[in-house]
Design a protein around this motif. Structure first.
Motif, PDB file in Angstrom:
ATOM      1  N   SER A  78     122.029 133.644   1.339  1.00 52.11           N
ATOM      2  CA  SER A  78     120.788 133.910   2.087  1.00 52.11           C
ATOM      3  C   SER A  78     119.706 132.938   1.879  1.00 52.11           C
ATOM      4  O   SER A  78     118.545 132.887   1.892  1.00 52.11           O
ATOM      5  CB  SER A  78     120.007 135.186   1.677  1.00 52.11           C
ATOM      6  N   TRP A  79     120.219 131.728   1.943  1.00 52.56           N
ATOM      7  CA  TRP A  79     119.735 130.428   1.716  1.00 52.56           C
ATOM      8  C   TRP A  79     118.929 130.213   0.366  1.00 52.56           C
ATOM      9  O   TRP A  79     117.919 129.694   0.367  1.00 52.56           O
ATOM     10  CB  TRP A  79     118.677 130.146   2.961  1.00 52.56           C
ATOM     11  N   GLY A  80     119.418 131.073  -0.666  1.00 50.84           N
ATOM     12  CA  GLY A  80     118.895 130.637  -2.177  1.00 50.84           C
ATOM     13  C   GLY A  80     118.615 132.112  -3.044  1.00 50.84           C
ATOM     14  O   GLY A  80     118.534 131.799  -4.056  1.00 50.84           O
ATOM     15  N   PRO A  81     117.964 132.977  -2.274  1.00 47.20           N
ATOM     16  CA  PRO A  81     117.581 134.079  -3.196  1.00 47.20           C
ATOM     17  C   PRO A  81     118.548 134.724  -4.140  1.00 47.20           C
ATOM     18  O   PRO A  81     118.040 135.241  -5.079  1.00 47.20           O
ATOM     19  CB  PRO A  81     117.010 135.266  -2.092  1.00 47.20           C
ATOM     20  N   LEU A  82     119.713 134.738  -3.522  1.00 41.32           N
ATOM     21  CA  LEU A  82     120.987 135.614  -4.163  1.00 41.32           C
ATOM     22  C   LEU A  82     121.615 135.272  -5.464  1.00 41.32           C
ATOM     23  O   LEU A  82     122.666 135.001  -5.535  1.00 41.32           O
ATOM     24  CB  LEU A  82     121.863 136.360  -3.046  1.00 41.32           C
TER      25      LEU A  82
END
Ligand SMILES: *Cc1c(COP(=O)(O)O)cnc(C)c1O
Length: 424
Positions: free
Chosen positions: A57-61
């Motif tokens: 998710s482009w970094g959050p997970l």
């Protein structure tokens, strides 16, 4: 409907078929797959294809997809109501968790996106210093607000031009652009604009031109220049916060910013972000002071629950989590190196660059062979591995990536990189 039917339908009503441009795969060719669910480190699409996911998710997970404790916190919160428009106890708890990881966050304001967080931090710096100009770096991305959507033209010392249609040149006039990893370019801007610069905003590890680490002394040098010139130093930790260390880049490099912006991991996969820092500056934010910033869904109870569950897990698991992420990152870096591809990496964020040596700044990054990257991307996807559909993004690792996942990815990398290099 299959992926291509869904994409056709989406393209009729959504610009480019997507709600955020890089999802459209335009930099690598082909069309996107449509996800139905995430499981640990994998995405599953509408055609039941499984992809080992390194976009996350482009970094959050940082804990992977649908981690049980976080999903439970969200569903528990949702059952009690989705939004109230009054304060809730969880907001101060989340702010305290942020301050526990990053003690320079003396006061915190919760918002809904990284764009809002950086934009608001810049407003605080301007309101606090009563100065209008700001310094940013070419190739650093701070969200899509007007004044920050600016890169360098060819001359670093000239006033910047907006990067987007629809941004009046006058909005970007106060945005001065320096070269990443180049303190002299920063000092020159201060010399030419004495007493007029409110702040320097920087991605302490650049991750939006691919991962470009700060060179030894760069962040320390920014700290010194800001102190000498009476400007505030803003770290945009939207990617680096809770990623490169629990205390973000500030902890990893031992440099303390005046203000910082967080997003991505801090929201645990929900739309939540935060900014804050020095008490004297944050005390000017409304309703305490004259810097106005507000949000109907700021500190939303469901999003706050996701953030809080995530940061609590990070606090509990930090002793094993960060060393494990470091190790997985190093293993993938080694695979790229074996294939003769340069890598920019800090911990669990990394980018393979199809150039002779890893970039130090934006102009280096622009010299990468993006056609080779596109071949690498398609080869990886064909092997069931989803990496960022652009050269200028990061690969993100999570707690959910297993040793087998990493081993499988390492051999796919070697194979895909060889094909990519043959193709160029
Ligand atoms: C993603 C990102 C932003 C913008 O955050 P959004 O939530 O997409 O608005 C800002 N700064 C950096 C460094 C980012 O990577």
């Amino acid at each position: 409907m299959n992926n291509s039917e869904l994409f056709e339908r989406a393209c009729r009503i959504l610009p480019g078929g997507v709600d955020s441009p890089v999802r459209a795969f335009r930099a690598v060719g082909g069309t996107p797959f449509f996800t139905v669910r995430g499981e640990c480190a994998c995405l599953v699409d509408e055609e039941e294809n499984r992809y080992l996911d390194y976009v996350m998710s482009w970094g959050p997970l940082i804990f992977g997809h649908a981690r049980e404790e976080i999903v439970r916190a969200v569903t528990d919160a949702a059952k009690k109501g989705l939004t109230f428009g009054t304060p809730t106890g969880a907001e101060a708890q989340l702010a305290e968790e942020i301050a526990d990881a990053a003690p320079h966050m003396e006061m915190v304001r919760l918002v809904s996106s990284g764009t809002e967080a950086t934009m608001s931090a810049v407003r605080v710096a301007r309101g606090f210093t009563r100065r209008d100009k700001i310094v940013k770096f070419a190739g650093n991305y701070h969200g899509h607000s007007d004044g920050l959507l600016v890169r360098a033209g060819s001359g670093c010392l000239t006033g910047a031009v907006p990067d987007s249609l629809g941004v009046p040149a006058s909005y970007a006039e106060n945005t001065l652009v320096a070269q990443y990893n180049d303190l002299i370019s920063v000092q020159e801007l201060f010399d030419a604009n004495r007493g007029e610069i409110a702040c320097v905003i920087v991605e302490p590890v650049a991750a939006n031109m691919g991962v470009v680490p700060p060179e030894e002394g760069f962040l320390q040098g920014l700290r010194k220049i800001c102190d000498r010139e009476g400007a505030l130093l803003i770290f945009d930790e939207v990617i680096t916060g809770f990623r490169v260390a629990r205390g973000g880049a500030a902890q990893r490099y031992g440099v303390t910013p005046d203000l910082a912006a967080y997003g991505k991991i801090v929201g645990g996969g929900m739309p939540l972000a935060a900014y804050g820092g020095r008490r004297d500056a944050m005390s000017l934010v409304a309703p305490l002071g004259g810097i106005y910033q507000a949000g109907t869904l700021s500190g939303n109870p469901v999003a706050t629950a996701a953030g809080l569950a995530t940061l609590r897990l990070l606090r509990e698991e930090q002793g094993t989590l960060y060393p494990a992420l470091e190790q997985k990152g190093a293993a993938l870096e080694a695979a790229f190196s074996r294939a003769g591809v340069s890598v920019g990496r800090v911990g669990s964020a990394l980018t393979p660059f199809f150039t002779d040596r890893a970039p130090k700044n934006y102009s280096d990054a622009l010299s990468c062979n993006t056609r080779a990257y596109a071949v690498y991307f398609r080869e990886m996807l064909a092997a069931g591995i989803y990496v960022a559909p652009s050269q200028f993004e990061s690969m993100f690792l999570s707690a959910a990536h297993s040793a087998q996942d990493i081993a499988r990815t390492a051999s796919a990398i070697e194979c895909a990189c060889r094909r990519a290099k043959e193709a160029k």
